[in-house]
Design an enzyme around this catalytic site. Structure first.
Site, PDB file in Angstrom:
ATOM      1  NE  ARG A  57      -4.090 -13.158  41.929  1.00 20.15           N
ATOM      2  CZ  ARG A  57      -3.063 -12.406  41.309  1.00 20.15           C
ATOM      3  NH1 ARG A  57      -3.287 -11.038  40.993  1.00 20.15           N
ATOM      4  NH2 ARG A  57      -1.774 -12.996  40.957  1.00 20.15           N
ATOM      5  CE1 TYR A 110     -25.025  -7.673  55.495  1.00 21.42           C
ATOM      6  CE2 TYR A 110     -22.683  -7.098  55.171  1.00 21.42           C
ATOM      7  CZ  TYR A 110     -23.732  -7.916  55.304  1.00 21.42           C
ATOM      8  OH  TYR A 110     -23.398  -9.168  55.414  1.00 21.42           O
ATOM      9  CG  ASP A 182     -25.265  -2.674  49.296  1.00 26.96           C
ATOM     10  OD1 ASP A 182     -26.182  -3.461  48.657  1.00 26.96           O
ATOM     11  OD2 ASP A 182     -24.587  -3.322  50.191  1.00 26.96           O
ATOM     12  CE  LYS A 207     -26.776 -11.690  51.455  1.00 27.57           C
ATOM     13  NZ  LYS A 207     -26.367 -10.331  51.999  1.00 27.57           N
TER      14      LYS A 207
HETATM   15  C1  LIG Z   1     -25.139  -9.757  52.302  1.00 32.38           C
HETATM   16  C2  LIG Z   1     -24.926  -8.244  51.978  1.00 32.38           C
HETATM   17  C3  LIG Z   1     -23.741  -7.751  51.864  1.00 32.38           C
HETATM   18  C4  LIG Z   1     -22.361  -8.463  52.033  1.00 32.38           C
HETATM   19  O1  LIG Z   1     -22.364  -9.534  51.089  1.00 32.38           O
HETATM   20  P1  LIG Z   1     -21.702 -10.904  51.237  1.00 32.38           P
HETATM   21  O2  LIG Z   1     -21.994 -11.620  49.842  1.00 32.38           O
HETATM   22  O3  LIG Z   1     -22.195 -11.569  52.181  1.00 32.38           O
HETATM   23  O4  LIG Z   1     -20.192 -10.522  51.184  1.00 32.38           O
HETATM   24  C5  LIG Z   1     -23.337  -6.472  51.671  1.00 32.38           C
HETATM   25  N1  LIG Z   1     -24.567  -5.438  51.710  1.00 32.38           N
HETATM   26  C6  LIG Z   1     -25.937  -5.908  51.771  1.00 32.38           C
HETATM   27  C7  LIG Z   1     -26.853  -4.801  51.834  1.00 32.38           C
HETATM   28  C8  LIG Z   1     -26.015  -7.413  52.179  1.00 32.38           C
HETATM   29  O5  LIG Z   1     -27.337  -7.841  52.165  1.00 32.38           O
END
Ligand SMILES: *Cc1c(COP(=O)(O)O)cnc(C)c1O
Length: 391
Positions: A57, A110, A182, A207
């Protein structure tokens, strides 16, 4: 100690081979939950340090390798790999905000982050102001004595609004705010926000960073090591560290990030051009098209590519849109993005379902809006599939 161990014990106390000076060329998968030390004092020290290995952790060498790789891509002092993108965003915001604090957020956001902020407001009285994200003066106008954080996205989902990060960060910095962005849609190959003034960059590594539709993960990168340490301490409580195997898969994906991002961009650009000339498509949202409101900004801020996500508004309504997506053969109907396969989804029914109709309208999403997460297939095959489904 008996000289000859029993079979049960032998099966447990297997020796780890000495590599005799050989170095593994790939990062090994350290699938271990804890680490032993000959010296108990060293163990006591390790458990309290973000740089050491004691318990999973806290940290892990495979996870650390991923953190170091992303730190170098983002130009960060340190990074924290998490079990998901939401895990990164949650841990960062829970570190930076307390009850009664105020956060300024762009409204093209998001869906998961939107839901998190709604919850922070309802449970803890965190105050949220949504801004358009078009003019940095909005930050100054929204300021309160309790404002702590400015939260932005490099490229928004799904209409690809481009945020003028340098201008917004300058306004945030002038007011003493922590600037978080982000950067999932741009990837660090498209944009390096720390070089533009960001304090924290978050990614869903589910992603583009991992890129193969096989892993859930997130990462937060920090300009300042002290803030990294604070968020790391918080992550000990939230328990959001990345699993070593997920980190290992992400590292494997990262090796081809450059090649993949170039292809994602080229495919998206070609598809956007093709779709913008199609009579059944009312609108194409892609920063590469000269009529996109973020076109000039994208060229300046993301000279190496705009990722691979575009959106279209299908002519007609809900029925025509459903029919069109149903007819796609090669392209699948699924959420997520940044993987090798091209996927479509209707934001109003999936990623943005937590927003009401008015909120959706405000960010340019209709029932005819279809997001296309462009993959790595041959462009001609993609065009052919979209053509047969639209015609
Ligand atoms: C998918 C996504 C998230 C969340 O990510 P997870 O890995 O699904 O928890 C946050 N911000 C953006 C822009 C995303 O495309």
């Amino acid at each position: 100690m008996p000289t000859q161990l029993h079979p049960e014990t032998q099966a447990i106390h297997v020796g780890i081979p000495d590599l005799g000076g050989a170095r593994p060329l790939n990062t090994p998968l350290y699938q271990t939950a804890n680490f032993g030390y000959d010296n108990p004092e060293e163990l006591a020290e390790a458990i309290n340090s973000p740089g050491s290995f004691a318990y999973l952790r806290n940290s892990n060498p495979t996870v650390r390798a991923l953190e170091n790789a992303v730190s170098s891509l983002e130009g960060a002092a340190a990074s924290l790999a998490t079990s998901s993108g939401m895990g990164a965003i949650h841990t960062v915001l829970h570190t930076l905000l307390a009850s009664g604090d105020h956060i300024i957020v762009q409204k093209h956001l998001y869906g998961g982050t939107f839901a998190l902020l709604r919850d922070l407001a309802a449970r803890y009285g965190v105050e949220v102001t949504y801004i358009d994200g078009r003019d940095a003066a909005e930050v100054t106008e929204a300021l309160r004595p309790t404002t702590k954080v400015l939260y932005l996205e490099t490229l928004s989902n799904p209409t690809a609004q481009v945020t003028d990060l340098p201008a917004f960060f300058a306004a945030g910095k002038a007011a003493g705010l922590t600037c978080v962005v982000d950067n999932t849609f741009a990837s660090p190959l498209g944009c390096r926000p720390i070089s533009l003034g960001a304090d924290v960059v978050v990614h869903s590594s589910t992603k583009f960073l991992s890129g193969h539709c096989d892993v859930l993960g997130g990462i937060a990168s920090f300009a300042d090591a002290a803030l990294h340490r604070e968020v790391w301490s918080r992550s000990l409580e939230t328990g959001t560290i990345a699993d070593p195997f997920a980190a290992w898969l992400t590292l494997r994906g990262l090796a081809t990030l450059g090649l993949r991002m170039r292809r994602h961009h080229e495919n998206a650009d070609g598809l956007a051009l093709f779709l913008s000339g199609h009579p059944k498509v009312a609108k194409v949202h892609w920063p590469g098209l000269p009529d996109h409101p973020g076109h000039e900004l994208a060229r300046r801020l993301l000279p190496d590519g705009y990722g691979g996500v575009l959106a279209i508004d299908v002519a007609g309504g809900r029925k025509e849109t459903l029919e069109f997506t149903r007819r796609l053969r090669l392209v699948d109907r699924a959420v997520s993005l940044g993987g090798f396969k091209t996927l479509v989804q209707q934001p109003s029914a999936t990623s943005h379902r937590s927003m009401d109709a008015e909120g959706l309208r405000a960010i340019g999403i209709t029932e005819g809006t279809v997001r296309i997460a462009v993959g790595l297939e041959h462009l001609d095959d993609l065009k052919a599939d979209f053509a047969q489904a639209l015609d």
